[in-house]
Scaffold this active site. Structure first.
Site, short mmCIF file in Angstrom:
data_model
loop_
_atom_site.label_atom_id
_atom_site.label_comp_id
_atom_site.label_asym_id
_atom_site.label_seq_id
_atom_site.Cartn_x
_atom_site.Cartn_y
_atom_site.Cartn_z
N HIS A 142 0.83 -1.21 0.00
CA HIS A 142 0.00 0.00 0.00
C HIS A 142 0.86 1.26 0.00
CE1 HIS A 142 -3.51 -2.43 0.83
NE2 HIS A 142 -2.94 -2.95 1.89
N HIS A 172 -8.77 -4.00 -0.44
CA HIS A 172 -8.18 -5.07 -1.25
C HIS A 172 -9.15 -5.54 -2.30
CE1 HIS A 172 -6.32 -5.10 2.74
NE2 HIS A 172 -5.26 -5.03 2.01
#
Ligand SMILES: Nc1ncnc2c1ncn2[C@@H]1O[C@H](COP(=O)(O)OP(=O)(O)O)[C@@H](O)[C@H]1O
Ligand SMILES: Nc1ncnc2c1ncn2[C@@H]1O[C@H](COP(=O)(O)OP(=O)(O)O)[C@@H](O)[C@H]1O
Ligand SMILES: [Mg+2]
Ligand SMILES: [Mg+2]
Ligand SMILES: [Mg+2]
Ligand SMILES: [Mg+2]
Lengths: 209, 332, 332, 209
Positions: B58, B220
């Site tokens: 991320h 996600h």
């Protein structure tokens, strides 16, 4: 029936073998309502357990063994399964002092304490579509059983399997599948399936003793 | 979409990216042997310190925000995966400079489990730790069920504000209260336009139709909100800001932080265009934007889309937001 | 790949993104009526000032680097297109605080024409301006034909260094000499993995095979280098750093700046992995990295790929690189 | 033959009409060796010229008109074509003082000064595969011609057209196409094609007077 270290080892190994064998299937069903990695994580956990079993020193107690193992399992990088399985193992360790032989009473207590540790770490209960749907019936079966350890594990495996099957009808209330809301209905929960497989493996292991 | 990434062995992704982060920021952070990312000035800190945890993949979040004025130690897991509680416990012990540790956890299943186990162990060892959870995704649960809400980009401004409060010499309880006040007043909504590929498996994380977007997409790629046809930037911006204002019940005259966080392949050009519309919408409603950021802060690989974040601000929160800080990806 | 962007009327892209930039950075910049992006502190500057020009669509470059210590006024054109010379002339007049103006132009056909016409007009009006051209792409021409080399990400560290020299009170000639010295010692190589879509037309800017990359790709997808099969991050990094070292004839013992600039959808994760390898390669060769950055600095929409940039550093250049600055997308 | 303001207007308008008409084709050939926007930019330039022609005040000289127009054309957002065309117009303006009528001599000078301004702004010459390959022969034809303005423009259009055609055989040395190296051979240069079209339009315009 009393379990000694060597017997523990082969029972654990048998449980792990089933998980490793079914890892791909577990990822596949996780892909349907989760992120498709449950088999990967479960395989890592099973391999961690196996290698800990292999390295289990003669002078370390079952409590020691489980405590260390719990830590290692929690450290397995991957999904939610690692901290949950690690907590279960840690709970089991709390039932022990330095016993090297496990009789029926202690066996029941081991699993009961494992489940208690799970209760502390997750609010999921029966019907929430998680691994608890397999674990709770399995442990309850063991706790209330009047037969020997072999029989206990056999009954537990059956109960876990039934619990896992039922998850197909539930809507997920914890874990990733929760976000799918109604869409999660119709699929079994991967964590429940793997938990049931583990108990099946344990039971197969004790049968082979 | 086939994966096309500049990577090596997928098993080494986390190790290699953290090395890159440490090598390119040697004056700010260091990487320990077991991959904790540590503020180089932690050693001399005489204040409350901050620890956080979370999966990699991320970037720049989370480890890109370690440094003076934000996070003191981040505990990275593997790609999209929480680290184990041992590492967190170790990080908390290492971080503690005698004034206690604020432990920030994003509400995701694995992170929360790790966080809870860590807290149990920390209590057992008598460590001085307070945990704050960020859970601001308005898409997947109503505010009354905040414990079901996912943690999105909000953790990053929270690090900033809590970090500045710690630097200002506040006690652990005070820092935690400030962080919690901010957390209770934030809201995020995400929109996705194209899924990403998982860098370890090469698989698509989520698949959207060629002309579809999904408002309320999780970190996600887990769905949540509804799918609609692609809309203009202004339409999307208004839909999102309205949902956020409603969630926090923001009224004319209030002051807000407004952040647009790019998911990965949505350009800064687009993020700025969306920011502009949200800003103007707020202006019309008499709501003042007193703090803002437009950038890739917490990404999901090469996903297209963005998160819109708002938080109700007061003078104290604003002061901490504006205080100096120095991390690899946020400097003030 | 179909375009999927959060935009409104394609004719308003530049206007809207600049508004977003100005609204989200009201303390640093302001947007004039005819879309010049101006450092808010320019009014009180008593020093040499910096003006640059270039198309939009490459955010954060160029206008994201306007502010104290970098660019004083940027003159944005439309998407990928140079602005007209009038606007540049106007910007130069506005920027001039009595100490002269450094005018930075990237070597691209349209920018250069505008730059030249502007300089002619500036001379006619007797303005005190020196032009510096950035042309550091090693892919499309040998160093002897530097005037054929494209200007890539190198303009941004040059803004930083020249801006700091100006702040240090150097004369226009001195600032220009420092900027030129840096420009003469920089080299960039770009690699592309997937093309972008043009935000105004929706067309793909360049098309690569599913398993192909192109080393030496230009800013707008114009080819130049050779296409090869996708390689590992480490292989690509070594290929690129070797070409750059050779171009500048860098020897063991020298000090370098090393920048990895993401093109758009290549993740920061990947950029960090590549940086790590280039850094280690240099370390092995006894070459010291004294300055670095890993980020999206000059992008090409959602293109996948990155630019690797090096520059030979000396103590003076390093001092200016490290000096404080405050712009929307670069703060120190 | 002497050109007055109204005639200039219709000649310019005719040149622009051809460009606007062919804009799509120009973008298409730019897509082959450039970035596919030449038609867009040329159309904007032509529209800028047209609207300046429409707004041409009675009291403003041709010099004034061309100077202002040059500035506007340079400011047209788009490709390299704008500063180049703008420079050409600015150069033309420099041939003038306050004349309102253009005779043959002044006409020649207008184009010659336009080309000179181009020489100052770009190093491209004949054979470099740019608009210069159309512009240079056109202006040279005008400069050396002994006939009237109408004939000049006709000959210039022909020369520009031939020049543009030849660019297909050249390798680009300036502009975007340069980066393609040998790959640029076989395609006409869009800037040369549009320049030739403009002269064609001018010539058509004068024929219609
Ligand atoms: N809060 C929870 N309580 C109990 N079990 C959970 C919880 N969250 C997830 N699980 C179990 O974990 C399983 C998913 O494991 P895994 O795929 O390894 O994790 P992740 O969802 O993080 O990828 C689920 O199928 C569910 O059985
Ligand atoms: N340096 C130059 N000198 C002369 N003509 C040029 C030069 N650069 C480009 N051109 C001309 O401009 C044309 C391209 O125009 P256009 O498409 O509007 O610009 P861009 O290439 O910036 O997109 C080319 O075909 C060529 O004729
Ligand atoms: Mg999973
Ligand atoms: Mg997972
Ligand atoms: Mg073009
Ligand atoms: Mg162009």
């Amino acid at each position: 029936m009393i379990l000694h270290k060597e017997e523990w080892k082969s029972i654990f190994n048998s449980g792990c073998a089933v998980l490793i064998d079914q890892a791909e299937m577990l990822s596949k069903i996780d892909a349907e309502i989760g992120d498709g990695d449950h088999g990967v994580t479960i395989k890592r956990i099973a391999e961690t357990i196996k290698s800990a079993v292999d390295k289990w020193h003669d002078d370390s107690t079952l409590k020691n063994f489980l405590e260390n193992l719990a830590g290692q399992v929690m450290g397995v990088a991957g999904g939610s399964a690692s901290p949950l399985w690690g907590s279960f193992l840690e709970g089991m360790a709390q039932a022990l002092e330095d016993q090297q032989e496990i009789d029926e009473e202690l066996f029941k207590n081991l699993f009961a304490k494992g489940l208690e540790a799970m209760y502390e770490i997750t609010p999921a209960r029966l019907g929430d579509k998680t691994m608890m749907d397999a674990l709770i019936p399995a442990v309850e079966t063991i706790k209330t059983s009047e037969i020997d350890i072999k029989g206990m594990l056999q009954a537990a495996a059956k109960a876990a399997q039934e619990g896992a099957d039922k998850t197909a009808h539930y809507q997920a209330r914890y874990g990733r599948a929760k976000n799918l809301k109604e869409r999660s209905i119709g699929h079994k929960d991967p964590g429940a399936v793997s938990m049931a497989l583990f108990f099946t493996g344990l039971s197969q292991g004790i049968n082979k003793l | 979409m086939k994966m096309k990434k500049f990577i090596n062995d997928p098993n080494n992704l986390t190790q290699e990216l953290l090395e890159g982060l440490a090598l390119s920021n040697q004056d700010i952070i260091e990487l320990t042997e077991n991959n904790l990312v540590v503020n180089k000035k932690l050693k001399v800190a005489e204040r409350v310190t901050l620890v956080t945890l979370g999966g990699t993949g991320h970037e720049p979040a989370l480890s890109g925000f370690v440094g003076e004025g934000m996070v003191d130690i981040s505990v990275p897991g593997d790609i999209f995966a929480a680290p184990g509680p041992q590492k967190c416990l170790e990080a908390i012990k290492m971080a503690d400079r005698g004034k206690g540790v604020l432990f920030v956890v994003l509400n995701h299943a694995g992170d929360m489990l790790t966080g809870n186990i860590t807290m149990k162990a920390a209590e057992k060892e008598g460590l001085n730790v307070i945990k704050v959870v960020t859970q601001e995704d308005v898409a997947n649960a109503p505010r009354e069920k905040a414990h079901d809400r996912r943690g999105l980009v909000g953790c990053v401004p929270l690090y900033k504000i809590a970090g500045a409060a710690a630097q200002a010499g506040k006690s652990l309880q005070e820092v935690a209260d400030i962080a919690q006040r901010f957390a209770d007043n934030m809201a995020t909504l995400a929109v996705a336009a194209r899924g990403a590929t998982h860098p370890a498996t090469g698989d698509m994380i989520s698949v959207l139709g060629e002309d579809e977007i999904e408002i309320g997409m999780g970190q996600h790629g887990e769905g949540g909100g509804g799918r609609t046809k692609m809309k203009s930037a202004d339409e999307v911006a208004v839909l999102m800001i309205e949902a956020l204002l409603q969630d926090l019940n923001i009224k004319s005259g209030e002051k807000l932080m407004l952040i647009i966080n790019g998911s990965g392949s949505t350009t800064l050009m687009e993020q700025l265009i969306v920011f502009r519309k949200a800003y103007k919408y707020l202006e019309e409603k008499g709501i003042e934007v007193v703090a803002s950021a437009v950038n890739e802060i917490l990404t999901v690989q090469e996903a297209a889309g963005f998160q819109m974040f708002i938080a109700r601000m007061d003078d104290e929160l604003l002061k901490y937001w504006q205080a100096p800080c120095r991390t690899p990806y946020f400097v003030r």
